[in-house]
Motif scaffolding. Structure first.
Motif, PDB file in Angstrom:
ATOM      1  N   LEU A   1       0.804  -1.223   0.000  1.00 18.25           N
ATOM      2  CA  LEU A   1       0.000   0.000   0.000  1.00 18.25           C
ATOM      3  C   LEU A   1       0.837   1.273   0.000  1.00 18.25           C
ATOM      4  O   LEU A   1       0.288   2.368  -0.044  1.00 18.25           O
ATOM      5  CB  LEU A   1      -0.948   0.008   1.202  1.00 18.25           C
TER       6      LEU A   1
ATOM      7  N   LEU B   1      -0.516   5.020   0.214  1.00 18.00           N
ATOM      8  CA  LEU B   1      -0.394   5.763   1.461  1.00 18.00           C
ATOM      9  C   LEU B   1       0.456   7.020   1.298  1.00 18.00           C
ATOM     10  O   LEU B   1       0.288   7.980   2.029  1.00 18.00           O
ATOM     11  CB  LEU B   1       0.190   4.860   2.554  1.00 18.00           C
TER      12      LEU B   1
ATOM     13  N   THR C   1      -1.225  11.228  -0.199  1.00 17.38           N
ATOM     14  CA  THR C   1      -1.949  12.299   0.511  1.00 17.38           C
ATOM     15  C   THR C   1      -3.462  12.231   0.300  1.00 17.38           C
ATOM     16  O   THR C   1      -4.150  13.239   0.410  1.00 17.38           O
ATOM     17  CB  THR C   1      -1.446  13.724   0.137  1.00 17.38           C
ATOM     18  N   LEU C   2      -3.990  11.051   0.018  1.00 16.75           N
ATOM     19  CA  LEU C   2      -5.436  10.875  -0.095  1.00 16.75           C
ATOM     20  C   LEU C   2      -6.065  10.854   1.292  1.00 16.75           C
ATOM     21  O   LEU C   2      -5.474  10.316   2.234  1.00 16.75           O
ATOM     22  CB  LEU C   2      -5.760   9.553  -0.786  1.00 16.75           C
ATOM     23  N   THR C   3      -7.271  11.398   1.407  1.00 20.30           N
ATOM     24  CA  THR C   3      -8.024  11.227   2.649  1.00 20.30           C
ATOM     25  C   THR C   3      -8.570   9.803   2.653  1.00 20.30           C
ATOM     26  O   THR C   3      -8.608   9.124   1.620  1.00 20.30           O
ATOM     27  CB  THR C   3      -9.196  12.218   2.741  1.00 20.30           C
ATOM     28  N   MET C   4      -9.015   9.335   3.803  1.00 22.66           N
ATOM     29  CA  MET C   4      -9.585   7.984   3.897  1.00 22.66           C
ATOM     30  C   MET C   4     -10.814   7.870   2.992  1.00 22.66           C
ATOM     31  O   MET C   4     -11.003   6.857   2.311  1.00 22.66           O
ATOM     32  CB  MET C   4      -9.951   7.664   5.347  1.00 22.66           C
ATOM     33  N   GLN C   5     -11.627   8.910   2.954  1.00 22.97           N
ATOM     34  CA  GLN C   5     -12.816   8.893   2.105  1.00 22.97           C
ATOM     35  C   GLN C   5     -12.430   8.815   0.621  1.00 22.97           C
ATOM     36  O   GLN C   5     -13.033   8.063  -0.148  1.00 22.97           O
ATOM     37  CB  GLN C   5     -13.674  10.140   2.366  1.00 22.97           C
ATOM     38  N   GLN C   6     -11.416   9.553   0.218  1.00 18.63           N
ATOM     39  CA  GLN C   6     -10.964   9.514  -1.172  1.00 18.63           C
ATOM     40  C   GLN C   6     -10.377   8.142  -1.508  1.00 18.63           C
ATOM     41  O   GLN C   6     -10.635   7.600  -2.582  1.00 18.63           O
ATOM     42  CB  GLN C   6      -9.924  10.613  -1.428  1.00 18.63           C
ATOM     43  N   PHE C   7      -9.608   7.588  -0.584  1.00 22.89           N
ATOM     44  CA  PHE C   7      -9.043   6.257  -0.789  1.00 22.89           C
ATOM     45  C   PHE C   7     -10.154   5.228  -0.962  1.00 22.89           C
ATOM     46  O   PHE C   7     -10.107   4.384  -1.862  1.00 22.89           O
ATOM     47  CB  PHE C   7      -8.130   5.884   0.379  1.00 22.89           C
ATOM     48  N   LYS C   8     -11.160   5.298  -0.103  1.00 24.89           N
ATOM     49  CA  LYS C   8     -12.284   4.362  -0.168  1.00 24.89           C
ATOM     50  C   LYS C   8     -13.011   4.504  -1.507  1.00 24.89           C
ATOM     51  O   LYS C   8     -13.346   3.503  -2.144  1.00 24.89           O
ATOM     52  CB  LYS C   8     -13.243   4.615   0.995  1.00 24.89           C
TER      53      LYS C   8
END
Length: 158
Positions: free
Chosen positions: A31, A35, A38-45
């Motif tokens: 990952l 990681l 600089t993506l937010t968790m929401q953007q990653f999801k």
């Protein structure tokens, strides 16, 4: 329960523990490209849903993420601006927009897959031929057991 059953249970538990430890160790390396992005968790999801499930409508993405349409629309917009997602008209209904991975989004997941492949090959390359043969045989048996259990087509390509 006999001695063989006890040994079987112990070995199954050992396999699960080892597999879990290996997955935990390799996941960080796999990952790393994601990681470091600089993506937010929401953007990653959001990216992960589109990557694994393919092109989606905005409403389907909102439902999958359990957020409102405006929330997912804003996240999509930011990812489109970064070149990670793309939007296009649905050819069957011009009122509907389809969201898919853009080239940079594809590249991000390709880097993660490449990292997993390289790490796996490097680790397997450290095994001697006897161990590698035994592992290949064990995986073939696992694939056959999975196929029997699930009743689906072949678990591995010939």
């Amino acid at each position: 329960m006999g001695q063989h059953d006890d040994e079987r249970d112990r070995l199954i538990e050992q396999v699960f523990e080892t597999q879990h430890a290996m997955m935990r160790s390799s996941l960080a390396a796999e990952l790393e490209p994601l990681l470091d992005s600089t993506l937010t968790m929401q953007q990653f999801k959001l990216l992960a849903i589109v990557h694994f499930q393919g092109e989606q409508t905005i409403s389907a993405l909102a439902e999958a993420m359990r957020v409102s349409m405006p929330t997912v629309s804003g996240a999509i917009e930011r990812l489109v601006e970064r070149g990670l997602l793309s939007r296009r008209e649905d050819p069957d209904d011009r009122r509907v927009r389809l969201v898919g991975l853009a080239d940079d989004g594809e590249r991000l997941f390709a880097e993660a897959a490449d990292m997993r492949s390289r790490l796996g090959r490097d680790i397997l390359g450290e095994l001697d031929l006897d161990a590698l043969r035994a592992l290949a045989d064990a995986y073939a048996q696992l694939a056959a057991a999975l196929e029997r259990r699930l009743g689906s087509g072949p678990a591995v390509a010939d």
